[in-house]
Design a protein around this motif. Structure first.
Motif, PDB file in Angstrom:
ATOM      1  N   SER A 101      49.287  12.983  98.839  1.00  0.00           N
ATOM      2  CA  SER A 101      48.743  13.280 100.050  1.00  0.00           C
ATOM      3  C   SER A 101      47.198  12.787 100.214  1.00  0.00           C
ATOM      4  CB  SER A 101      48.653  14.807 100.362  1.00  0.00           C
ATOM      5  OG  SER A 101      48.112  15.586  99.170  1.00  0.00           O
ATOM      6  N   SER A 102      46.465  12.798  99.225  1.00  0.00           N
ATOM      7  CA  SER A 102      45.151  12.333  99.516  1.00  0.00           C
ATOM      8  C   SER A 102      44.945  10.547  99.167  1.00  0.00           C
ATOM      9  CB  SER A 102      44.197  12.893  98.458  1.00  0.00           C
ATOM     10  OG  SER A 102      44.923  13.033  97.296  1.00  0.00           O
ATOM     11  N   GLY A 103      46.176   9.940  99.106  1.00  0.00           N
ATOM     12  CA  GLY A 103      46.042   8.555  99.099  1.00  0.00           C
ATOM     13  C   GLY A 103      46.011   7.839  97.756  1.00  0.00           C
ATOM     14  N   ASN A 104      46.089   8.564  96.715  1.00  0.00           N
ATOM     15  CA  ASN A 104      46.016   8.176  95.298  1.00  0.00           C
ATOM     16  C   ASN A 104      47.287   7.665  94.844  1.00  0.00           C
ATOM     17  OD1 ASN A 104      43.318   8.907  95.229  1.00  0.00           O
ATOM     18  ND2 ASN A 104      43.806  10.984  94.538  1.00  0.00           N
ATOM     19  N   HIS A 105      47.200   6.550  94.159  1.00  0.00           N
ATOM     20  CA  HIS A 105      48.513   6.188  93.513  1.00  0.00           C
ATOM     21  C   HIS A 105      48.908   6.848  92.188  1.00  0.00           C
ATOM     22  CE1 HIS A 105      48.788   2.580  96.260  1.00  0.00           C
ATOM     23  NE2 HIS A 105      47.400   2.573  95.984  1.00  0.00           N
TER      24      HIS A 105
END
Lengths: 271, 597
Positions: free
Chosen positions: B95-99
């Motif tokens: 959800s926070s855009g981290n892979h």
């Protein structure tokens, strides 16, 4: 022997006996539609529901199938049960709007008239009695089919194909009773057993002086060749004879007795 | 280093083209073979996250790739397998855009605990060797050294309850069958999973067939049965194939047949294909179907444990229950009982579907809250819509509203709130779902699937269908809600089998939690959710509309037009399908009262 109480009345019964039978023996009224003493229970109409309390837990069961296995307390006419019976009858009235039996029962039990369009039906409530009757006493029974196959093996020309004459077809709300592919059955003997057990008179049997039409098939009547009494349909007489392992003689019981008495008399030279 | 590439070939991924991905990967491996490490491609059962399939997992690095296409194969082999580098665009984004590199770090998988699905998605389901290599059939070997009583005591201690729906304690069922002296006895695996939106059992049978067989073998040893049947619905082509193959493989290895692993115990299993009737998932109807009769339930006053298949003692359990048995024997009943809640031990597999971001197959400990299941594992509702209700337990389960999201998921709690565990279907609904229409849909489904034997179920459903259809089309009347409740109560008390007595659940729970919606339909001729076509019209809110005309593109009746270059308006040819509302990113299309009535 087990002691139970039904509506407060103490009753004695054997282990495994069905609750309905116990109640009837003790003159306790439980209404039924799909029950017949001569046929195995199926529990399809659910009108005979009663409340059973066993070790503190109360449940609703159908009395025609419930086997008594321990000391139980039964109530056949509680508010809850009466409400359910009313609803079941009200539902059945919509299934079989033309049935007088159901209409009378609805009136007697005070079933509400549901504000829902009637099913496009006649009198059938799909209780399945006719199918069971045909399976067990008619040409459709497994025992009969086995016998007929055996006879066919011995060169008997009697039709042995297929399942029972009538069966439940389809499922869910489209269920109905019919012959295979709705066509006149090959193995029906026109005995009318199905019509006989039908609680609502849905199965139509039209009779003339010469014969009977049932399930879309015409049957010729057979008469006693001595006195002319009606014996049933021609096929029925042949079928009964074959089940008994003899040739059909087309005699009524009285004439048959007379004939054998005569034969006996002849043998002893008394005539 | 030897690397294994696991390609998910569950139904969902297959539909997304995983077979092509597998082929492409195999080809890429072959092309790179000259200088490649030893590497193999394995086709596995369902890995769970069907929404983002096809899934590819590279072991032992545990790198998980999502939405893999065949043209990614070359890159995967060259970069990840040969050089050990992850490919960013194929990774999961949280959800926070981290892979997210590893499977366990993905919140979808992180909260799960896999027992029934322990091998699904990890082993090649077609290979008995892989199953044995992952510890398979060790529980059988152990069970062969235990007495029947010891096995049953272990199962009783585990507290496992039937995963098929009713939640009857499995140990108690086995005990009552084991004490009977009559023979023959039978074991049956109920794989007739017919709930719309549910695919738990199918995935297990397809992805790990030997664990089902092993569980059944242990059950057969415990109760003294020598024959078993697997009743699988015919629509599960993969599962039928996979189970048949597994039985043949087990027979070849001497695990089934004249002598189990060289002992004097014999055991035969066979697969029976269901004919497509939902009601045949009911145990007595299923047995009737195996016997060759019409699949109709019978009264269960005498339990099938005493008189089941052909009148003989029969233990019937669901696929998932059987799969849990090897774990219980290996790890011990106590260990199993530590998982989950006191009344419902262990884990449960759910098919999480509907309006949820990550649809798929999940296995979680019992007692997890619905909120955690839907929002943490499932990722919440797509397009930032509002959660409205979740239906548990298949077509005859009830629904749970948003206010009850924090209740724990276990057999008893769900029952208390008017629904049931069922076999584990979980359908999430957002605020674009009409609860009356929802009830009508399931009643309609059950109308066709009821066997029609008993009056309350057959006639009750038909009446409910008629009343609900009237309400949905604007012809509802005062008193309809009460009538539905009355019919429902008769169906619960008087129906012959569990299908009938649970059939009113969708109706009764929606009345219980969303009575205002019924009342709006009946009194105001208005569908609050904007679903019932006869009661709904759509209008464009020109304040928020950007004039992108995305709605125009999806409208099946071309009812959205632009007049004089202005904002779109909806004309009379609108059919009320609501596609425009679903596609609008600015929430500019609103459902209003209207329609045909």
């Amino acid at each position: 022997m087990i002691q139970i109480t039904i509506d407060g009345i103490p009753c004695t019964c054997k282990k495994g006996e069905k609750l309905l039978a116990v109640a009837r023996r003790n003159n306790i009224f439980i209404p039924t539609l799909c029950h017949h003493d001569g046929l195995p229970g199926m529990g399809s109409c659910r009108l005979c529901v009663v409340e059973v309390t066993e070790s503190g837990r109360t449940k609703v069961v159908v009395s025609c199938l419930y086997p008594v296995r321990g000391e139980i307390e039964v109530v056949t006419n509680s508010e809850r049960i009466l409400a359910h019976r009313k609803m079941i009858l009200a539902l059945l009235r919509k299934r079989a709007p033309k049935s007088d039996v159901i209409a009378h029962m609805c009136e007697a039990f005070g079933a509400p008239d549901l504000p829902v369009a009637s099913f496009d039906g006649g009198k059938c409530i799909l209780c399945g009695l006719c199918v069971r009757a045909c399976d067990l006493i008619g040409a459709g029974s497994v025992a009969t089919r086995t016998l007929l196959k055996k006879l066919a093996g011995q060169g008997c020309a009697y039709p042995v194909a297929g399942a029972g004459v009538i069966a439940m077809v389809n499922r869910g709300t489209t269920k109905s009773v019919s012959t295979p592919y709705d066509e006149p059955s090959e193995i029906c003997i026109g005995c009318g057993g199905c019509a006989n057990v039908c609680p609502t008179g849905e199965i139509t049997v039209t009779e003339t002086d010469d014969g009977r039409t049932i399930w879309g098939k015409e049957f010729k009547f057979a008469f006693c060749k001595e006195c002319g009494e009606l014996l049933g349909t021609d096929k029925e007489v042949r079928y009964a004879a074959q089940r008994g392992g003899r040739d059909p003689d087309f005699l009524c019981p009285a004439c048959r007795q007379k004939r054998s008495a005569d034969a006996m008399a002849d043998a002893f030279g008394r005539r | 280093m030897t690397r294994t590439i696991l390609v998910c070939c569950g139904t969902g991924c297959r539909a997304n083209g995983s077979m092509d991905v597998s082929l492409a990967l195999t080809a890429a491996v072959a092309a790179a073979a000259a200088d490649a490490n030893v590497c193999c491609v394995t086709e596995t059962g369902c890995s769970g996250l069907c929404e983002l399939g096809p899934l590819v997992r590279i072991m032992p690095d545990d790198i998980m790739y999502y939405r893999v296409r065949p043209f990614d194969a070359h890159e995967i082999i060259q970069k990840t397998v040969l050089a050990g580098e992850p490919i960013e665009r194929l990774l999961f984004k949280d959800s926070s855009g981290n892979h997210v590199l590893h499977q366990a770090d993905n919140p979808f998988y992180g909260h799960q605990k896999k027992i029934a699905l322990r091998n699904v998605g990890i082993i090649d389901s077609r290979s008995i060797d892989e199953y044995i290599a992952h510890g398979g059939y060790s529980a059988l070997a152990r069970a062969l050294e235990m007495t029947s009583d010891e096995i049953i005591r272990e199962v009783e201690e585990s507290g496992i309850r039937g995963r098929g729906g009713a939640g009857f304690p499995t140990g108690r069922k086995w005990r009552s069958a084991a004490v009977l002296e009559s023979s023959p006895k039978y074991v049956i695996c109920n794989g007739d999973e017919g709930d719309p939106g549910a695919f738990m059992d199918g995935s297990i049978m397809d992805g790990d067939p030997h664990s089902v067989l092993e569980g059944m073998m242990i059950g057969a040893l415990a109760i003294g049965a020598e024959e078993g049947f697997l009743y699988i619905r015919d629509e599960y082509i993969q599962a039928v194939k996979s189970m048949k193959k597994a039985i043949r493989a087990a027979e070849k290895r001497g695990l089934l047949g004249e002598s189990i692993l060289g002992t004097n115990r014999k055991l035969y299993f066979s697969v029976v294909r269901g004919g497509g009737a939902f009601v045949c998932g009911e145990s007595t109807a299923l047995m009737s179907s195996i016997e060759g009769n019409v699949g109709e339930p019978r009264a269960k006053y005498i339990h099938s444990v005493e008189k089941g298949l052909w009148g003989c003692p029969t233990v019937i359990n669901n696929v998932e229950t059987w799969t849990n048995i090897p774990f219980i024997i290996n790890a011990g009943g106590k260990k199993f009982a530590e998982i989950g809640t006191e009344g419902s031990t262990g884990t449960k597999v759910f098919a999480l579907v509907g309006k949820v971001k990550y649809t798929g197959l999940v296995e979680v400990p019992m007692g997890i809250t619905l909120r955690k299941l839907i929002f943490e594992i499932g990722g919440g509702i797509p397009n930032n819509r509002k959660f409205k209700a979740v239906q548990t337990g298949g077509p005859s389960g009830g629904c749970i509203p948003a206010s009850l999201l924090d209740i724990p998921v276990d057999f008893d709690t769900l029952k208390e709130y008017g629904t049931m565990m069922g076999s584990g279907g979980m359908i999430v609904m957002d605020d674009h779902s009409c609860m009356v229409e929802f009830a009508r849909y399931y009643v309609n489904f059950l109308c066709g699937e009821s066997c029609g034997k008993c009056t309350p179920c057959r006639e009750g459903l038909r009446h409910m269908q008629s009343i609900l259809t009237n309400i949905c089309s604007g012809y509802g009347r005062e008193g309809d809600i009460e009538l539905l409740e009355m019919i429902g109560s008769t169906m619960i008390d008087c129906s012959l089998c569990a299908l009938g007595s649970s059939a009113p659940n969708p109706v009764l729970t929606t009345i219980r939690y969303f009575r205002d919606e019924y009342e709006a339909h009946i009194r105001e001729h208005r569908c609050p959710a904007g679903v019932c076509k006869a009661l709904t019209a759509f209008s464009v809110n020109h304040a928020t509309c950007k004039g992108c005309m995305a709605c125009n593109a999806v409208c099946p009746t071309r009812a959205i037009v632009r007049l004089n270059g202005g904002f779109p308006i909806i004309t009379k040819s609108c059919d009320g399908c609501g596609s425009c509302r679903d596609v609008c990113r600015f929430n500019a299309i609103e459902a209003v009262k209207g329609g045909r009535v």
